[in-house]
Design a protein around this motif. Structure first.
Motif, short mmCIF file in Angstrom:
data_model
loop_
_atom_site.label_atom_id
_atom_site.label_comp_id
_atom_site.label_asym_id
_atom_site.label_seq_id
_atom_site.Cartn_x
_atom_site.Cartn_y
_atom_site.Cartn_z
N LEU A 1 -83.77 -2.02 4.53
CA LEU A 1 -84.14 -3.42 4.46
C LEU A 1 -83.78 -4.00 3.10
CD1 LEU A 1 -87.66 -3.17 6.11
CD2 LEU A 1 -85.51 -3.79 7.19
N VAL A 2 -83.34 -5.24 3.11
CA VAL A 2 -83.03 -5.94 1.88
C VAL A 2 -84.14 -6.95 1.64
CG1 VAL A 2 -80.54 -5.63 2.13
CG2 VAL A 2 -81.62 -7.62 3.13
N PRO A 3 -84.36 -7.33 0.39
CA PRO A 3 -85.40 -8.33 0.13
C PRO A 3 -85.09 -9.63 0.87
CG PRO A 3 -84.63 -7.34 -1.91
CD PRO A 3 -83.73 -6.85 -0.82
N GLY A 4 -86.12 -10.28 1.35
CA GLY A 4 -85.95 -11.54 2.05
C GLY A 4 -86.38 -11.42 3.50
N PRO A 5 -86.17 -12.47 4.27
CA PRO A 5 -86.62 -12.46 5.68
C PRO A 5 -85.73 -11.55 6.52
CG PRO A 5 -85.43 -14.49 5.19
CD PRO A 5 -85.58 -13.76 3.88
N LEU A 6 -86.33 -11.01 7.57
CA LEU A 6 -85.60 -10.16 8.51
C LEU A 6 -84.78 -11.02 9.46
CD1 LEU A 6 -88.40 -7.64 9.57
CD2 LEU A 6 -86.58 -7.25 7.93
N SER A 7 -83.65 -10.50 9.90
CA SER A 7 -82.88 -11.20 10.92
C SER A 7 -83.68 -11.17 12.21
CB SER A 7 -81.52 -10.54 11.12
OG SER A 7 -81.68 -9.27 11.73
N PRO A 8 -83.44 -12.09 13.13
CA PRO A 8 -84.22 -12.11 14.39
C PRO A 8 -84.09 -10.80 15.17
CG PRO A 8 -83.05 -14.18 14.13
CD PRO A 8 -82.58 -13.27 13.04
N ARG A 9 -82.91 -10.21 15.20
CA ARG A 9 -82.73 -8.96 15.95
C ARG A 9 -83.49 -7.82 15.29
NH1 ARG A 9 -76.67 -7.84 17.02
NH2 ARG A 9 -77.53 -6.33 18.45
N LEU A 10 -83.46 -7.74 13.97
CA LEU A 10 -84.16 -6.67 13.26
C LEU A 10 -85.67 -6.87 13.38
CD1 LEU A 10 -83.89 -4.13 11.60
CD2 LEU A 10 -83.74 -5.55 9.55
N ALA A 11 -86.12 -8.12 13.32
CA ALA A 11 -87.55 -8.39 13.48
C ALA A 11 -88.02 -7.97 14.87
CB ALA A 11 -87.83 -9.88 13.25
#
Length: 182
Positions: free
Chosen positions: A31-41
């Motif tokens: 994971l990278v800092p920041g919001p998750l992509s919709p698919r990863l979420a």
């Protein structure tokens, strides 16, 4: 993302800390800092649901035989389903048309559920790509292919309507219901 399956085998001279009853699946997400992509979420949400439900762990074989079976539930009497009636059982991710179970792919199921939960709204191909697929960088005609396959699998039920020049929506007279309990 990497997925590693660890088989159950003993190394000579090394005793494992705990006995394993089957293979272990380890999923590592970088994971990278920041919001998750919709698919990863969505993936993280599904993994959390799997862990919470206990389906991710198998009981040892000895424990299965010793546990008493739960008493069968009394049969509930449901009215007979019409042949073209489509029921989405959201809890178990099953779609039924009349008495028949319709085998849908993950995207077809998500597309049908998305439209069924938002009746009388028209969605462009890009809106559907963003909401159902989770990204917008695919060819917009991908939606057309999945809608065509969904219509073929639900033959006899007019479920998805084309709004020419705009996109798709759930048909006004669509014989469809969503059951979030099952």
């Amino acid at each position: 993302m990497s997925v590693v399956a660890i088989p159950t085998r003993r190394h000579p001279g090394v005793r494992p800390a705990r006995p394993r009853t089957g293979p272990t699946l380890t999923i590592t997400l970088d994971l990278v800092p920041g919001p998750l992509s919709p698919r990863l979420a969505r993936l993280v949400q599904l993994l959390g649901e799997l862990a919470e439900s206990g389906e991710g762990q198998l009981p040892p074989v000895d424990d299965v035989a010793s546990e008493p079976r739960p008493a069968p539930r009394p049969a509930t009497v449901e009215p007979p389903a019409k042949a073209d009636q489509v029921r989405i059982l959201a809890g178990s991710r099953i779609v039924r048309q009349g008495d028949r179970v319709v085998a849908l792919t993950r995207i077809e199921y998500e597309l049908l559920l998305f439209l069924a939960e938002r009746p009388r709204r028209v969605f462009t191909r890009l809106q559907l790509l963003s909401s159902v697929w989770g990204y917008e960088h695919a060819v917009a005609r991908t939606v057309d292919v999945h809608v065509r396959r969904l219509r073929a699998k639900l033959a006899g039920s007019e479920v998805v309507t084309t709004v020419y020049g705009v996109g798709y929506r759930l048909a006004d007279e669509a014989p469809i219901s969503v059951d979030h309990r099952s």
